[in-house]
Design a protein around this motif. Structure first.
Motif, PDB file in Angstrom:
ATOM      1  N   SER A  97      21.089  -8.757  24.641  1.00  0.00           N
ATOM      2  CA  SER A  97      21.462  -8.465  23.249  1.00  0.00           C
ATOM      3  C   SER A  97      22.631  -7.505  23.113  1.00  0.00           C
ATOM      4  CB  SER A  97      20.250  -7.894  22.494  1.00  0.00           C
ATOM      5  OG  SER A  97      19.184  -8.809  22.476  1.00  0.00           O
ATOM      6  N   ASN A 116      24.906 -10.532  19.603  1.00  0.00           N
ATOM      7  CA  ASN A 116      24.416 -11.601  18.723  1.00  0.00           C
ATOM      8  C   ASN A 116      24.952 -11.523  17.302  1.00  0.00           C
ATOM      9  OD1 ASN A 116      22.816 -12.506  20.871  1.00  0.00           O
ATOM     10  ND2 ASN A 116      21.147 -11.134  20.312  1.00  0.00           N
ATOM     11  N   ASP A 191      15.531  -3.313  27.891  1.00  0.00           N
ATOM     12  CA  ASP A 191      14.764  -4.549  27.713  1.00  0.00           C
ATOM     13  C   ASP A 191      15.649  -5.655  27.154  1.00  0.00           C
ATOM     14  OD1 ASP A 191      15.089  -4.043  25.024  1.00  0.00           O
ATOM     15  OD2 ASP A 191      12.985  -3.608  24.610  1.00  0.00           O
ATOM     16  N   ASP A 192      15.013  -6.757  26.737  1.00  0.00           N
ATOM     17  CA  ASP A 192      15.777  -7.906  26.247  1.00  0.00           C
ATOM     18  C   ASP A 192      16.421  -7.654  24.891  1.00  0.00           C
ATOM     19  OD1 ASP A 192      15.181  -9.422  28.468  1.00  0.00           O
ATOM     20  OD2 ASP A 192      13.387 -10.309  27.571  1.00  0.00           O
ATOM     21  N   ASN A 193      15.948  -6.651  24.160  1.00  0.00           N
ATOM     22  CA  ASN A 193      16.447  -6.410  22.813  1.00  0.00           C
ATOM     23  C   ASN A 193      17.336  -5.164  22.761  1.00  0.00           C
ATOM     24  OD1 ASN A 193      15.146  -8.654  21.370  1.00  0.00           O
ATOM     25  ND2 ASN A 193      13.253  -7.656  21.999  1.00  0.00           N
ATOM     26  N   TYR A 194      16.823  -4.093  22.163  1.00  0.00           N
ATOM     27  CA  TYR A 194      17.690  -2.936  21.922  1.00  0.00           C
ATOM     28  C   TYR A 194      17.067  -1.611  22.340  1.00  0.00           C
ATOM     29  CZ  TYR A 194      19.649  -6.572  18.961  1.00  0.00           C
ATOM     30  OH  TYR A 194      20.161  -7.755  18.513  1.00  0.00           O
ATOM     31  N   VAL A 331      11.322  -7.676  15.592  1.00  0.00           N
ATOM     32  CA  VAL A 331      11.519  -6.846  16.787  1.00  0.00           C
ATOM     33  C   VAL A 331      10.974  -5.441  16.546  1.00  0.00           C
ATOM     34  CG1 VAL A 331      13.252  -5.769  18.276  1.00  0.00           C
ATOM     35  CG2 VAL A 331      13.501  -8.170  17.604  1.00  0.00           C
ATOM     36  N   TYR A 335       7.792  -3.459  18.461  1.00  0.00           N
ATOM     37  CA  TYR A 335       7.833  -2.107  19.026  1.00  0.00           C
ATOM     38  C   TYR A 335       6.750  -1.227  18.397  1.00  0.00           C
ATOM     39  CZ  TYR A 335      12.328  -3.072  21.320  1.00  0.00           C
ATOM     40  OH  TYR A 335      13.317  -3.576  22.121  1.00  0.00           O
TER      41      TYR A 335
END
Length: 599
Positions: A97, A116, A191-194, A331, A335
């Motif tokens: 991301s 993205n 991680d895969d996000n933020y 998302v 969390y």
């Protein structure tokens, strides 16, 4: 004469509203600056050569440890963004991301773009730049370090990296050893996000005990921040003592100087409309958690942990998380499910969160089925109108009943015209006798107000709506771009906001006027004239709003017209009464004109 004077006053006030709305909104809520663009190539920054562990270990800061970590060191500036990012003391970040780099000088995450999300709706748009180095015009970064015996580790200290990049499956550890033999390490994992997990550890290899405080802070300029508006807060935001805390804008924080809320901090940082930079403390107790103004439109969110005594040969560790990226509702909620209290409230949903989030879920679901948010909004409107149809039937029946008793009401008004109290009493008795509720016609409108407001907030806040196209519209969360006065964009000039009437605004005004015309009105002529004027006033007022919101309103009005046509077919006596009233008005007008011509 009174009616004409009142009508003239209504027209003048409406004109002032039209002309003053845009000016007032621009003054109270200035437009946010254009987003900064950057390439999303995570490998564009070269890997640094092995960095030495040299550099000052302390800056001779204040003895007060709560201030030591927060005091900024003198840095040269201003700095060009490209120059700052070209420095060789960097390690790349490359995750699904985000992309960017970590500055080995000061252990700063100060280079981050969001892969993205495009900065503009242009086809060749670059990605949104979110974090940028200090002393640049758009500075926004996070720094991690230690306070040692009351003195803050230098922001110019150079750290040594154990790898070339930080990625999902490849953590990165920075380390340095001071002249006393104390080794400091900062381990980053993404991680895969933020979310970036940061482990700060100390190994005391000296011959004496040392007092250590890990710290982290986010520093940013407010010049690139989203405006703080009545509909949604942006700026300093956090959760303290289990409650959301967001009372201050940047301007208010600048007046306060500092703000350290009571209660344990679950998280704190800065939010924009669609982005957020947030620190989430670990299990260790904090000495300081709050915000401060640094002057010159610079602000900082500070997180300083309590001091710990690390004996000779001993060690300590502290974990902190940094969220830096897009505020995607799903998302954030995920969390929150891991134990971060109210993390989903980083999106400023407000009081109607209980309704807005299901509305967003429904929009996303419809979009997944049809592949376009514009079509999803139309389908959502159909669903809402379908659910409200039974209420609309009752509303129409009530209005029909009101229309049917109009002759009796006029007779009572004429009989008791000199006694208003008795007149109101007799009319109330008439309503009770005829089983008519004069307020029933307002029920669908009252119900639709929270729906309309919730959809407005969803379109404004939900990042899923950002840059979503529909027909000629490139961004449903922004105003309709096809304004009439510049020939729908063909003429090379911008139209002022209050004159920027787009296609959707005109359709909204026309369809609303049509619904008023079809209503079985029980209003007097003066009220009728005001209602005839209202759609065109709202056309100007609503023109700058999100195109998706106008699309909802236009669709709702069209469905209302269809409903009214259907319900008229179920109440033929009402349609006949309306036709009779129209004929009587035409005859009355003809007689008045004949009398004038005869005079």
């Amino acid at each position: 004469m009174d009616n004409q004077r009142n009508l003239l006053l209504a027209v003048v006030l409406s004109g002032l509203l039209i002309l003053g709305w845009d000016v007032g909104m621009r003054y109270i809520y200035p437009a946010p600056p254009e987003p900064v663009m950057a390439e999303a190539d995570g490998d564009r920054v070269g890997s640094p050569s092995p960095a030495s562990a040299s550099g000052a270990s302390a800056n001779g800061g204040e003895a007060n440890t709560s201030n030591a970590a927060g005091e900024a060191e003198a840095e040269t500036g201003p700095v060009n963004l490209e120059t700052a990012l070209a420095a060789q003391t960097r390690v790349t970040i490359d995750a699904p991301s985000v992309a960017g780099s970590i500055n080995l000088v000061g252990a700063r995450i100060d280079d981050l773009v969001l892969k993205n999300y495009d900065a503009t709706t242009d086809e060749d748009s670059e990605s949104v730049r979110f974090l940028a180095p200090g002393n640049t015009e758009i500075e926004h970064f996070a720094e991690f370090g230690f306070v040692v015996s009351g003195e803050r580790m230098s922001s110019r200290a150079i750290w040594e990296a154990d790898g070339d990049s930080l990625s999902v499956n490849t953590p990165l550890t920075l380390s340095r050893t001071d002249e006393n033999g104390i080794t400091y390490k900062i381990k980053f994992a993404i991680d895969d996000n933020y979310m970036i997990a940061v482990d700060q550890t100390v190994e005391n290899g000296s011959e004496a005990a040392s007092i250590i405080q890990p710290f982290a802070f986010i520093k940013r300029t407010s010049t690139t921040a989203s405006p703080d508006q009545f509909i949604a807060h942006t700026g300093p935001t956090g959760v303290f003592g289990g409650s959301l805390y967001d009372p201050n804008s940047y301007e208010e924080l600048a007046e306060l100087g500092r703000d350290s809320p009571a209660g344990a901090a679950s998280w704190l940082g800065f939010t924009d409309t669609h982005w957020a930079s947030i620190l989430i403390p670990g299990e260790g107790e904090t000495d300081t958690a709050g915000w401060r103004s640094l002057g010159d439109n610079l602000f900082r969110a500070d997180l300083i942990y309590n001091a710990q005594t690390v004996p000779a040969g001993g060690n300590m560790s502290q974990t902190t998380q940094l969220f830096a990226g897009a505020k995607v509702s799903g998302v954030l909620d995920a969390y929150e499910d891991t134990g971060i209290t109210y993390f989903g409230k980083a999106i400023s949903w407000g009081w109607f969160e209980w309704f807005e989030k299901p509305l967003l879920w429904l929009l996303r679901t419809l979009n997944s089925l049809v592949g376009n948010f514009g079509v999803a909004i139309i389908l959502l409107t159909c669903i809402i109108r379908g659910l409200l149809f039974p209420i609309a039937q009752k509303q129409f029946a009530s209005m029909a009943a009101m229309k049917a008793i109009q002759p009796k009401m006029k007779a009572l008004q004429e009989r008791y015209k000199d006694d208003k109290q008795t007149q109101q009493q007799k009319i109330a008795e008439l309503f009770k006798e005829e089983k008519v509720n004069p307020l029933a016609g307002c029920l669908p409108l009252v119900i639709q107000i929270p729906i309309f407001f919730a959809l407005y907030k969803v379109l404004y806040l939900a990042i899923e709506m950002r840059h979503e196209p529909f027909l000629y519209i490139k961004d449903l969360s922004g105003p309709d771009p096809a304004t009439i006065l510049n020939a729908f964009g063909l003429l090379p000039y911008d139209v002022p906001g209050f004159l920027g009437i787009g296609v959707l605004a005109v359709l909204m005004g026309f369809t609303m006027w049509l619904t008023f015309r079809l209503n079985p009105s029980a209003m007097d002529p003066m009220q009728q004239q005001i209602f005839n004027l209202m759609p065109w006033v709202l056309m100007f007022v609503m023109a700058p709003f999100a195109a998706g919101l106008l699309l909802y309103w236009v669709t709702s009005n069209i469905l209302t017209v269809a409903q009214q046509s259907y319900l008229y077919s179920k109440h033929p006596q009402l349609k006949a009464a309306a036709a009779k009233e129209k004929a009587e008005k035409a005859q009355k007008k003809a007689r008045e004109e004949a009398e004038k011509s005869g005079a």
